[in-house]
Design an enzyme around this catalytic site. Structure first.
Site, PDB file in Angstrom:
ATOM      1  N   LYS A   1      35.418  -3.815  32.729  1.00  0.00           N
ATOM      2  CA  LYS A   1      34.702  -2.739  33.683  1.00  0.00           C
ATOM      3  C   LYS A   1      35.133  -2.785  35.252  1.00  0.00           C
ATOM      4  O   LYS A   1      35.267  -1.735  35.723  1.00  0.00           O
ATOM      5  CB  LYS A   1      33.215  -3.063  33.625  1.00  0.00           C
TER       6      LYS A   1
ATOM      7  N   SER B   1      36.395  -7.537  25.067  1.00  0.00           N
ATOM      8  CA  SER B   1      36.135  -6.779  26.284  1.00  0.00           C
ATOM      9  C   SER B   1      35.331  -7.500  27.246  1.00  0.00           C
ATOM     10  O   SER B   1      35.471  -7.135  28.393  1.00  0.00           O
ATOM     11  CB  SER B   1      35.453  -5.516  26.078  1.00  0.00           C
TER      12      SER B   1
ATOM     13  N   GLU C   1      24.568   4.889  37.782  1.00  0.00           N
ATOM     14  CA  GLU C   1      23.567   4.638  36.930  1.00  0.00           C
ATOM     15  C   GLU C   1      23.886   3.282  36.210  1.00  0.00           C
ATOM     16  O   GLU C   1      25.289   2.985  36.139  1.00  0.00           O
ATOM     17  CB  GLU C   1      22.897   5.576  35.875  1.00  0.00           C
TER      18      GLU C   1
HETATM   19  C1  LIG Z   1      30.080  -1.875  28.918  1.00  0.00           C
HETATM   20  C2  LIG Z   1      30.683  -2.837  27.952  1.00  0.00           C
HETATM   21  C3  LIG Z   1      31.459  -2.254  26.763  1.00  0.00           C
HETATM   22  C4  LIG Z   1      31.175  -0.751  26.330  1.00  0.00           C
HETATM   23  O1  LIG Z   1      31.818   0.269  27.232  1.00  0.00           O
HETATM   24  P1  LIG Z   1      32.890   1.018  26.757  1.00  0.00           P
HETATM   25  O2  LIG Z   1      33.195   1.995  27.947  1.00  0.00           O
HETATM   26  O3  LIG Z   1      32.803   1.420  25.521  1.00  0.00           O
HETATM   27  O4  LIG Z   1      34.165   0.109  26.752  1.00  0.00           O
HETATM   28  C5  LIG Z   1      31.880  -2.991  25.986  1.00  0.00           C
HETATM   29  N1  LIG Z   1      32.183  -4.312  26.086  1.00  0.00           N
HETATM   30  C6  LIG Z   1      31.444  -4.875  27.301  1.00  0.00           C
HETATM   31  C7  LIG Z   1      31.890  -6.457  27.622  1.00  0.00           C
HETATM   32  C8  LIG Z   1      30.999  -4.220  28.243  1.00  0.00           C
HETATM   33  O5  LIG Z   1      30.530  -4.792  29.284  1.00  0.00           O
END
Ligand SMILES: *Cc1c(COP(=O)(O)O)cnc(C)c1O
Length: 431
Positions: free
Chosen positions: A128, A415, A150
């Site tokens: 993010k 992610s 938000e």
């Molecule tokens: C917020 C988040 C997601 C989901 O958000 P996407 O916009 O679908 O990527 C996935 N993995 C992590 C670690 C997150 O913090």
């Protein structure tokens, strides 16, 4: 752990995932990027569906982004922050233990090699920060004083507060009371980083109400505020802009894999909430002969109402300023569920809806139970604690790898890291 939940029947069976079932891009069209038109329409999805009071503020963002994306100085400033502050490029890590484990679970002993794109190694622990820094830079360029957003799980709020601190902007985060209570540590982080957290008590006291509250405040103050959306969702230009700030993931992964293996991977996998980490990975591979899989949360099962498998079970609708697939309950967005609060969203980015309709990306889902198993597998086998969101991609990636040959490779987007989830997972597991 129940690994035979009925939701699994909605996943492709192993033999259907084999390399003979390649999803190759159509050769008849030049639309290899499946990109939006000038007004943000991805096929029949996307666009900008706004109440009157938001039309002017969002049009201002669209115009500013159109300029910025074509300004080499802006882009190099952004890329430099990714290097010097975020720590990019992130590793493409070959997960040998996980690969061996998957192979040991198959009858034939085959199974593709699994590579992990380590977005968990980014400063602040997830992908993010990539788009939050981009949005914060754009806000500064527009002369705004404050970022407003938000947050549901709190991850977007933390990443945005981080970017705001770095770039000397104020930051105001709206969050439903239920989420504030569930995500106490993230609330503390945001406050320590200098953000103001506004607790929302309307309606279900969750993400939906936090969105409304933040947009209302923004509309009144947009001359000094920038609205920072946390995924590839919302009205134009956000789905395009956030994807552009995330596409570095796939650009790096593609180059790294080419360098390590001298060829492209056979498949790539990412979890899909709003879809930003997935679009970030997918974008660079859309024109390649590479199978692409997005993984949605099947929660307690697709046959229950407690899931958030938007691309699997959603229908066309308008949500948060975009036309997209939505899980709906009558006229309302449905109450959705996932063990991973970052995937708990009834809509999805319009480019994903377009890629699904075009047949370019396959969307599958895994349950909470499968996710918990994969979470533990990655901890024990690789010494990596994944975010519960990312564990969805790991769970599906393990299944996919098992259906492929030893000579094949897949990339799974990790992610984010799981520090935020250890307390909860420990409770669920009774450890
Ligand atoms: C917020 C988040 C997601 C989901 O958000 P996407 O916009 O679908 O990527 C996935 N993995 C992590 C670690 C997150 O913090």
């Amino acid at each position: 752990m129940n690994t035979h939940s009925p939701a699994l029947e909605n996943l492709p069976a192993d033999n259907q995932l084999s390399s003979t079932n390649q999803t190759t891009p159509p050769t008849q069209t030049s639309d290899f990027t499946y990109d939006a038109d000038a007004t943000g329409n991805f096929g029949t999805y996307g666009g900008s569906y706004l109440p009157d009071f938001l039309v002017a503020p969002i049009a201002e963002v669209a115009a500013a982004y159109e300029e910025a994306r074509n300004d080499p100085a802006f882009l190099s400033q952004y890329r430099e922050l990714l290097q010097t502050y975020v720590g990019r490029p992130t590793l493409l890590y070959q997960a040998e233990n996980l690969t061996e484990y998957v192979r040991s679970q198959t009858k034939t002993g085959h199974g593709a090699r699994i590579f992990l794109k380590r977005e968990d190694l980014n400063h602040s622990g997830a992908h993010k920060i990539n788009h939050c820094l981009g949005e914060a830079l754009l806000a500064k360029r527009m002369g705004k004083r404050k970022l407003i957003a938000e947050t549901g799980a709190g991850q977007h709020g933390v990443a945005l507060a981080t970017a705001a601190a770095l770039l000397g902007l104020e930051c105001e985060i709206h969050m439903g009371r239920i989420d504030v209570e569930k995500q106490h540590a993230n609330v503390m982080r945001m406050k320590l980083l200098g953000a103001q957290v506004v607790i929302v008590d309307a309606g279900g006291k969750s993400l939906k109400e936090a969105v409304d509250s933040a947009f209302a405040k923004y509309a009144e103050n947009y001359h000094e505020m920038f609205f920072a959306i946390g995924s590839v969702v919302g009205p134009h230009p956000y789905p395009t802009m956030v994807r552009d700030f995330q596409k570095i993931i796939g650009e790096e992964a593609r180059q790294q894999h080419l360098k390590m293996e001298n060829r492209l991977p056979d498949a790539i996998v990412a979890c899909v909430g709003g879809g930003s980490n997935a679009m970030g990975l997918f974008n660079a591979f859309l024109a390649d002969p590479v199978d692409i899989y997005g993984v949605e949360p099947a929660g307690k099962g697709l046959e229950t109402k407690e899931h958030a498998a938007t691309l699997t079970l959603g229908t066309d609708g308008v949500l948060h300023g975009m036309r997209t697939l939505v899980l709906q309950d009558g006229d309302e967005p449905a109450a959705v569920h996932s063990i991973a609060s970052g995937l708990d969203y009834p809509g999805v980015g319009p480019q994903h809806a377009h890629l699904a309709a075009a047949g370019r990306v396959n969307y599958a889902s895994v349950t909470d139970a499968e996710t918990l198993t994969a979470f533990q597998d990655l901890c024990r086998l690789e010494g990596i604690i994944p975010a519960l969101e990312s564990a969805h991609a790991i769970a599906f990636g393990m299944k996919l790898a098992a259906s492929l040959e030893k000579t094949q490779t897949i990339i799974v987007n990790l992610s984010g890291r799981g520090d935020k989830d250890v307390e909860y997972v420990g409770q669920v597991l009774g450890i």
